[in-house]
Design an enzyme around this catalytic site. Structure first.
Site, short mmCIF file in Angstrom:
data_model
loop_
_atom_site.label_atom_id
_atom_site.label_comp_id
_atom_site.label_asym_id
_atom_site.label_seq_id
_atom_site.Cartn_x
_atom_site.Cartn_y
_atom_site.Cartn_z
N LYS A 189 0.89 -1.19 0.00
CA LYS A 189 0.00 0.00 0.00
C LYS A 189 0.91 1.23 0.00
CE LYS A 189 -1.85 2.94 1.89
NZ LYS A 189 -1.63 4.35 1.54
N GLU A 265 9.74 1.29 10.86
CA GLU A 265 10.81 2.28 10.70
C GLU A 265 10.13 3.64 10.70
OE1 GLU A 265 13.78 1.52 10.97
OE2 GLU A 265 13.88 -0.60 10.45
N CYS A 299 14.37 10.85 6.80
CA CYS A 299 14.17 10.43 8.19
C CYS A 299 15.46 10.44 8.98
CB CYS A 299 13.56 9.02 8.20
SG CYS A 299 14.54 7.83 7.28
N GLU A 398 9.78 16.35 14.44
CA GLU A 398 10.41 16.15 13.14
C GLU A 398 9.93 17.25 12.20
OE1 GLU A 398 9.16 12.56 11.13
OE2 GLU A 398 11.24 12.17 10.59
P1 NAD Z 1 2.67 8.65 7.29
O1 NAD Z 1 2.87 7.91 8.55
O2 NAD Z 1 1.73 9.77 7.26
O3 NAD Z 1 2.19 7.65 6.13
C1 NAD Z 1 2.91 6.50 5.78
C2 NAD Z 1 1.97 5.48 5.17
O4 NAD Z 1 1.03 5.06 6.15
C3 NAD Z 1 1.16 5.98 3.98
O5 NAD Z 1 1.12 4.96 3.00
C4 NAD Z 1 -0.22 6.20 4.59
O6 NAD Z 1 -1.25 6.06 3.65
C5 NAD Z 1 -0.28 5.08 5.59
N1 NAD Z 1 -1.23 5.28 6.69
C6 NAD Z 1 -1.69 6.44 7.22
N2 NAD Z 1 -2.51 6.20 8.27
C7 NAD Z 1 -2.56 4.86 8.42
C8 NAD Z 1 -3.19 3.99 9.35
N3 NAD Z 1 -3.95 4.44 10.34
N4 NAD Z 1 -3.00 2.66 9.23
C9 NAD Z 1 -2.19 2.16 8.26
N5 NAD Z 1 -1.58 2.94 7.34
C10 NAD Z 1 -1.75 4.27 7.42
O7 NAD Z 1 4.15 9.10 6.82
P2 NAD Z 1 4.54 10.01 5.59
O8 NAD Z 1 4.15 11.43 5.90
O9 NAD Z 1 4.07 9.38 4.34
O10 NAD Z 1 6.14 9.88 5.61
C11 NAD Z 1 6.97 10.67 6.38
C12 NAD Z 1 7.39 9.94 7.65
O11 NAD Z 1 8.06 8.74 7.31
C13 NAD Z 1 8.38 10.73 8.50
O12 NAD Z 1 8.00 10.64 9.84
C14 NAD Z 1 9.69 9.99 8.27
O13 NAD Z 1 10.64 10.13 9.31
C15 NAD Z 1 9.23 8.60 8.12
N6 NAD Z 1 10.26 7.80 7.44
C16 NAD Z 1 10.99 6.92 8.19
C17 NAD Z 1 12.01 6.18 7.59
C18 NAD Z 1 12.82 5.21 8.39
O14 NAD Z 1 13.51 4.39 7.79
N7 NAD Z 1 12.76 5.25 9.70
C19 NAD Z 1 12.27 6.33 6.22
C20 NAD Z 1 11.49 7.23 5.49
C21 NAD Z 1 10.47 7.95 6.10
#
Ligand code: NAD
Length: 494
Positions: A189, A265, A299, A398
């Site tokens: 997804k 992650e 991240c 962040e």
């Molecule tokens: P997000 O958490 O808003 O969304 C990530 C994914 O989760 C999307 O596909 C979204 O549709 C889905 N999602 C949203 N609500 C959900 C729910 N209740 N249940 C299941 N899925 C759901 O994150 P984002 O804004 O897309 O990405 C940025 C974040 O990702 C930042 O916090 C960044 O630090 C983190 N990130 C972490 C790493 C790592 O390796 N630690 C790498 C890249 C990004």
């Protein structure tokens, strides 16, 4: 501009999802718009998948896991993933244009998001082929006499992969390819803002590999509910997730009812401790550059710079010079190193955090707003804030923008305490002329990964994971592969 292709290179990706081996639109045909962040224009549409589509994809993955040989036929998996690597290579330039279209990342920095993940497919195919799935654990004394124990590594089952938008193709591959090679079936997804890096991957699997129907599925959607449905479904054995800590908590809670294996992650708020003996001219221009490439949407970015008070002004001047001369602009121009934020919402979040920092007493050194020469596109000025209170919101949340905060410290102990003063623990950095001193500091940082003097901790061959609220489990390295395997111990006669 709603055409699939324009002279600037904008390219729309595959609209259809991949469910049970068939490329298809959602049943009602609904779609949602995908914007190009550099022009703010609609670049095309993606399929707005529903909870019913997700349920069908999970059903297909379950059936494929139970009724096909995928989980048992290692040679066939190796064949399919080798095919996949070749197919991705053939589609490389198309994937690059789609990536720039939906993320807005500069063409100059796409290597780590196109070439690297393609190489990683080959890496996982080889790693999985050579992995020892059966280990003789020797003979053990038991009350009922000696027993030989063998350890058998087996696929977990159906893996749900949920990915964010910042490095979408890279993470779609990082989350799914080791899972597939380990014998699992997968439902991916992708994030709402970057659906095509997922749907194109689905198209390539369907059209250019022998991966059987149901083994790999992609459901795009504009609704968070669809990801939530994946993380709660009892037919899913494991969730692998990259994204924000807030969503990670929701996924963990959703999986609790079925005690789902969960690999998370999450977000970071990493610190760079610059020790008083460091080579500032080597460490700080690089620190400023890392904050701006990818528009700070990384991240692992060490966004909190901790400077010794004895060299505070010197450090700020170097950071300021680099940020003020950083090439911000059109991502399609080869010399650009910083493109736009991915959306207006993200840009407003960044600008709001900058304002909160200033309200809390921070000093604006450079930037702080929208570049006047870039009124169209979600651009943000490279921004440096000094005298940042380590407890203030901007030092705790962040930012995900091209923003560095600077906080002064008096002793090494103070620096470690400030670095650890966060709920996150993803990465960190130490700069010093004395590597042993830097290493000792790195060991005291409560974080999953640390870079010393610019030598990166990140890569396919080494485990990567967060501590505290930055995550659970590992990607990369042997640890990263084993996440997608269950460990079964079998006791047997000698
Ligand atoms: P997000 O958490 O808003 O969304 C990530 C994914 O989760 C999307 O596909 C979204 O549709 C889905 N999602 C949203 N609500 C959900 C729910 N209740 N249940 C299941 N899925 C759901 O994150 P984002 O804004 O897309 O990405 C940025 C974040 O990702 C930042 O916090 C960044 O630090 C983190 N990130 C972490 C790493 C790592 O390796 N630690 C790498 C890249 C990004």
């Amino acid at each position: 501009m709603t055409t699939a292709e324009t002279e600037t290179g904008v390219l729309a990706g595959e609209q259809r999802m991949l469910i049970d081996g068939e490329l298809q639109l959602t049943s009602g045909g609904a779609t949602f718009d995908v914007l190009h962040p550099a022009s703010e224009q609609v670049a095309g549409q993606a399929s707005d998948g529903t909870i019913e589509d997700m349920a069908r994809a999970i059903g297909a993955a379950r059936r494929a896991f139970v009724t096909t040989d995928w989980s048992r036929d290692l040679d066939f998996r190796y064949h399919c993933l080798t095919q996949l690597a070749q197919a991705l290579e053939r589609n490389k330039e198309r994937l690059r244009r789609i990536l720039i279209t939906e993320v807005g990342c500069p063409v100059a920095v796409t290597g780590s998001q196109i070439e690297s993940p393609i190489a990683e497919v080959t890496h996982w195919a080889e790693h999985g082929k050579n992995f020892d799935y059966l280990i003789d654990n020797g003979v053990h004394d038991t009350p009922l006499g000696p027993a030989r124990r063998k350890i058998h590594y087996e696929p977990v089952g159906v893996v749900g992969a949920i990915t964010p938008w910042n490095v979408p193709l890279y993470l779609n591959i990082a989350e799914t390819v080791p899972a597939l090679m380990a014998g699992n079936t997968v439902v991916l997804k992708p994030a709402q803002l970057t659906p095509w890096s997922g749907s194109e991957y689905g198209r390539i699997v369907a059209d250019e590999t022998d991966i059987p129907a149901g083994v790999f599925n992609v459901v795009t959607s504009n609704a968070n509910d669809v990801g939530a449905a994946l993380s709660a479904d009892p037919r899913v054995d494991m969730i692998t997730f990259t994204g924000s800590t807030a969503t990670g908590r929701a996924i963990l809670a959703a999986g609790a009812a079925t005690v789902k294996k969960t690999l998370l992650e999450l977000g970071g708020k990493s610190a760079h401790i610059v020790l008083d003996d460091a080579d500032f001219n080597a460490a700080l221009p690089m620190a400023a550059m890392m904050a701006c490439v990818m528009s700070g949407q990384s991240c692992i970015l060490p966004s909190r710079i901790l400077l010794p008070r004895s060299r505070y002004d010197e450090g700020i001047e170097i950071l300021k010079t680099t940020m003020e001369n950083f090439p911000v602009g059109d991502p399609w121009t080869p010399g650009t190193m910083q493109g736009p934020q991915i959306s207006e919402t993200q840009r407003q979040k960044v600008l709001g955090l900058i304002r909160s920092g200033l309200d809390a007493g921070a000093r604006l050194i450079t930037g702080g707003g929208i570049p006047p020469d870039l009124p169209v596109g979600y651009y943000t000025q490279p921004t440096l804030l000094a005298d940042v209170d380590p407890d203030s919101l901007i030092a705790q949340e962040e930012i995900f923008g091209p923003v560095l905060t600077v906080t002064g410290y008096d002793t090494d102990d103070d620096a470690v305490a400030i670095a650890n003063n966060t709920i996150y623990g993803l990465s960190g950095e130490v700069s010093s002329a004395d590597v042993d001193r830097a290493f000792a500091i790195a060991c005291r940082m409560r974080t999953g990964n640390v870079t010393i003097n610019g030598k990166s901790h990140f890569g396919i061959g080494s485990p990567f994971g967060g501590t505290k609220q930055s995550g659970l489990g590992y990607r990369n390295g042997d640890e990263g592969y084993k996440e997608y395997l269950e460990t079964k111990t079998i006791g047997m006669p000698e």
